[in-house]
Design a protein around this motif. Structure first.
Motif, PDB file in Angstrom:
ATOM      1  N   PRO A 186      19.331  11.766  -8.230  1.00 63.76           N
ATOM      2  CA  PRO A 186      18.801  10.400  -8.365  1.00 63.76           C
ATOM      3  C   PRO A 186      19.909   9.396  -8.708  1.00 63.76           C
ATOM      4  CG  PRO A 186      18.360  11.659 -10.354  1.00 63.76           C
ATOM      5  CD  PRO A 186      18.993  12.627  -9.371  1.00 63.76           C
ATOM      6  N   GLY A 187      19.536   8.123  -8.780  1.00 61.80           N
ATOM      7  CA  GLY A 187      20.469   7.100  -9.239  1.00 61.80           C
ATOM      8  C   GLY A 187      21.225   6.394  -8.132  1.00 61.80           C
ATOM      9  N   VAL A 236       0.873  -1.171   0.000  1.00 60.69           N
ATOM     10  CA  VAL A 236       0.000   0.000   0.000  1.00 60.69           C
ATOM     11  C   VAL A 236       0.911   1.222   0.000  1.00 60.69           C
ATOM     12  CG1 VAL A 236      -1.785   1.287   1.215  1.00 60.69           C
ATOM     13  CG2 VAL A 236      -1.812  -1.220   1.257  1.00 60.69           C
ATOM     14  N   GLN A 237       0.855   1.985  -1.065  1.00 62.17           N
ATOM     15  CA  GLN A 237       1.752   3.122  -1.210  1.00 62.17           C
ATOM     16  C   GLN A 237       1.459   4.173  -0.136  1.00 62.17           C
ATOM     17  OE1 GLN A 237       4.244   3.174  -3.352  1.00 62.17           O
ATOM     18  NE2 GLN A 237       4.917   5.285  -3.078  1.00 62.17           N
ATOM     19  N   PRO A 276      16.614   3.626  -6.758  1.00 63.02           N
ATOM     20  CA  PRO A 276      16.483   2.411  -7.580  1.00 63.02           C
ATOM     21  C   PRO A 276      16.700   1.126  -6.772  1.00 63.02           C
ATOM     22  CG  PRO A 276      17.847   4.043  -8.696  1.00 63.02           C
ATOM     23  CD  PRO A 276      17.553   4.590  -7.335  1.00 63.02           C
ATOM     24  N   THR A 327      15.856   0.657  -3.678  1.00 58.64           N
ATOM     25  CA  THR A 327      14.632   0.406  -2.916  1.00 58.64           C
ATOM     26  C   THR A 327      13.677  -0.449  -3.736  1.00 58.64           C
ATOM     27  OG1 THR A 327      14.812   2.449  -1.657  1.00 58.64           O
ATOM     28  CG2 THR A 327      12.606   1.523  -1.870  1.00 58.64           C
TER      29      THR A 327
HETATM   30  N1  LIG Z   1       4.486   1.355   0.813  1.00 57.90           N
HETATM   31  C1  LIG Z   1       5.488   2.103   0.391  1.00 57.90           C
HETATM   32  N2  LIG Z   1       6.663   1.524   0.057  1.00 57.90           N
HETATM   33  C2  LIG Z   1       7.706   2.265  -0.392  1.00 57.90           C
HETATM   34  O1  LIG Z   1       8.800   1.706  -0.675  1.00 57.90           O
HETATM   35  C3  LIG Z   1       7.536   3.678  -0.531  1.00 57.90           C
HETATM   36  C4  LIG Z   1       6.298   4.234  -0.191  1.00 57.90           C
HETATM   37  N3  LIG Z   1       5.314   3.431   0.279  1.00 57.90           N
HETATM   38  N4  LIG Z   1       6.092   5.567  -0.304  1.00 57.90           N
HETATM   39  C5  LIG Z   1       7.089   6.460  -0.833  1.00 57.90           C
HETATM   40  C6  LIG Z   1       8.491   5.927  -0.622  1.00 57.90           C
HETATM   41  C7  LIG Z   1       9.496   6.531  -1.571  1.00 57.90           C
HETATM   42  N5  LIG Z   1      10.010   5.439  -2.377  1.00 57.90           N
HETATM   43  C8  LIG Z   1      10.846   5.572  -3.477  1.00 57.90           C
HETATM   44  C9  LIG Z   1      11.143   4.534  -4.320  1.00 57.90           C
HETATM   45  C10 LIG Z   1      11.923   4.708  -5.453  1.00 57.90           C
HETATM   46  C11 LIG Z   1      12.428   5.935  -5.773  1.00 57.90           C
HETATM   47  C12 LIG Z   1      13.222   6.101  -7.011  1.00 57.90           C
HETATM   48  O2  LIG Z   1      13.223   5.263  -7.882  1.00 57.90           O
HETATM   49  N6  LIG Z   1      13.900   7.226  -7.187  1.00 57.90           N
HETATM   50  C13 LIG Z   1      14.636   7.544  -8.388  1.00 57.90           C
HETATM   51  C14 LIG Z   1      14.087   8.794  -9.055  1.00 57.90           C
HETATM   52  C15 LIG Z   1      12.615   8.764  -9.273  1.00 57.90           C
HETATM   53  C16 LIG Z   1      12.061  10.095  -9.744  1.00 57.90           C
HETATM   54  O3  LIG Z   1      12.423  10.523 -10.845  1.00 57.90           O
HETATM   55  O4  LIG Z   1      11.283  10.727  -8.984  1.00 57.90           O
HETATM   56  C17 LIG Z   1      16.087   7.770  -8.038  1.00 57.90           C
HETATM   57  O5  LIG Z   1      16.373   8.111  -6.875  1.00 57.90           O
HETATM   58  O6  LIG Z   1      16.937   7.655  -8.907  1.00 57.90           O
HETATM   59  C18 LIG Z   1      12.163   6.982  -4.928  1.00 57.90           C
HETATM   60  C19 LIG Z   1      11.388   6.810  -3.788  1.00 57.90           C
HETATM   61  C20 LIG Z   1       9.372   4.299  -2.006  1.00 57.90           C
HETATM   62  N7  LIG Z   1       8.541   4.516  -0.997  1.00 57.90           N
END
Ligand SMILES: Nc1nc(=O)c2c([nH]1)NC[C@@H]1CN(c3ccc(C(=O)N[C@@H](CCC(=O)O)C(=O)O)cc3)C=[N+]21
Length: 284
Positions: free
Chosen positions: A259-260, A96-97, A264, A266
């Protein structure tokens, strides 16, 4: 010194290759790993993350199901969907996000997910198991950080580790995982009196506060490993971490970019937990 980057995209590609292999083996046995994602409300950042998660599933051969609800959805509706997914043997992971709209009690929602399908590792039971050093699902962000440290052969045993942030989803489990590996862990937060006193002693510093460019080079011990968990959007639309990258990289030995970096990873560890859950189900 100028720090070398820890490349979360490259490491993700490698780890996702292994995950795809495990997913293919399971699928050949008739058990395709499957992740259900529930998104409530139209928060644009959440939509991006959910899209990345679904894309990650597609690339690794994991089936993904997406359930979207409007911001004013009744909690009962979401609880009913969680119950249905809990009972569905073809679903191995339920996410659940977060954040959820204010009519939801997030803890109650997370607790409604079957611990066996809690691939976020957010359920109180899984968090309790983690605290006791027992097998559970590791929360994806801290696990991704541990994977980055291990890949870079960073010595954790005996290291001074400072975690900035005490959230249930990053700071606390990060501290627990570093502790389990023998680091001396200090957890700093908004009430900490002299943050730099702590961070300047750290061999490993993990920033998870949600404030752009919060940790600057002058707060870092020369040669330290700097992990940036922050994802902040600047007024110009650019993403930036909790670390002031330009000043920090002049002092650190290793640093994760944003980013990067951690982001990713996670998602990669979420995919790993989903496959792990499917493997446990196939064995049962
Ligand atoms: N139930 C739940 N599980 C989560 O794991 C969860 C959540 N809720 N709520 C929000 C946060 C945040 N989170 C991220 C995951 C991937 C990137 C990610 O891929 N970031 C890319 C950039 C993405 C972009 O362009 O915005 C990077 O850092 O390179 C970021 C943030 C998971 N979360």
């Amino acid at each position: 010194m100028t720090a070398r980057n820890i490349d979360g995209v490259a490491l993700s590609a490698q780890v996702r290759g292994e995950i795809a292999q495990r997913a293919a083996e399971l699928t050949a046995q008739g058990v395709q790993p499957s992740l259900a994602v529930i998104l409530v409300g139209g928060d644009p950042a959440s939509a991006v993350y959910v899209r990345n998660k679904v894309a990650g599933c597609e690339k690794t051969g994991i089936r993904s199901l997406k359930f979207e609800y409007p911001a004013d959805a009744a909690p009962e509706e979401v609880f009913a969907k969680i119950a249905e997914l809990n009972a569905d043997p073809s679903v191995h992971g339920i996410l659940v996000q977060l954040p959820l709209p204010k009519q939801f009690d997030a803890d109650k929602v997370l607790e409604a997910i079957s611990p066996e399908k809690d691939v976020d590792g957010f359920h109180a039971e899984n968090f309790g198991l983690l605290l006791q050093g027992r097998k559970s699902f590791y929360p994806c962000t801290p696990w991704g950080v541990m994977k980055m440290l291990d890949t870079e052969k960073v010595e954790i045993k005996g290291a001074e580790a400072v975690v900035i942030g005490r959230s249930n989803i990053v700071g606390k489990p990060m501290a627990v995982m570093l502790l389990a590996r023998g680091a001396t862990v200090t957890v700093c937060h908004s009430q900490t009196k002299d943050l730099a006193f702590h961070t300047k002693r750290a061999d490993i510093v993990v920033a998870a506060v949600g404030r752009a460019k919060f940790l600057t080079g002058d707060m870092i011990k020369p040669g330290a490993v700097v992990i940036d968990v922050g994802i902040n959007r600047l007024p110009d639309g650019k993403l930036c971490g909790d670390v002031d990258f330009d000043s920090a990289r002049e002092v650190a030995s290793l640093i994760t970019p944003v980013p990067g970096g951690v982001g990713p990873m996670t998602i990669t560890m979420l995919l790993a937990n989903t496959v792990e859950s499917a493997e446990r189900a196939a064995k049962a």
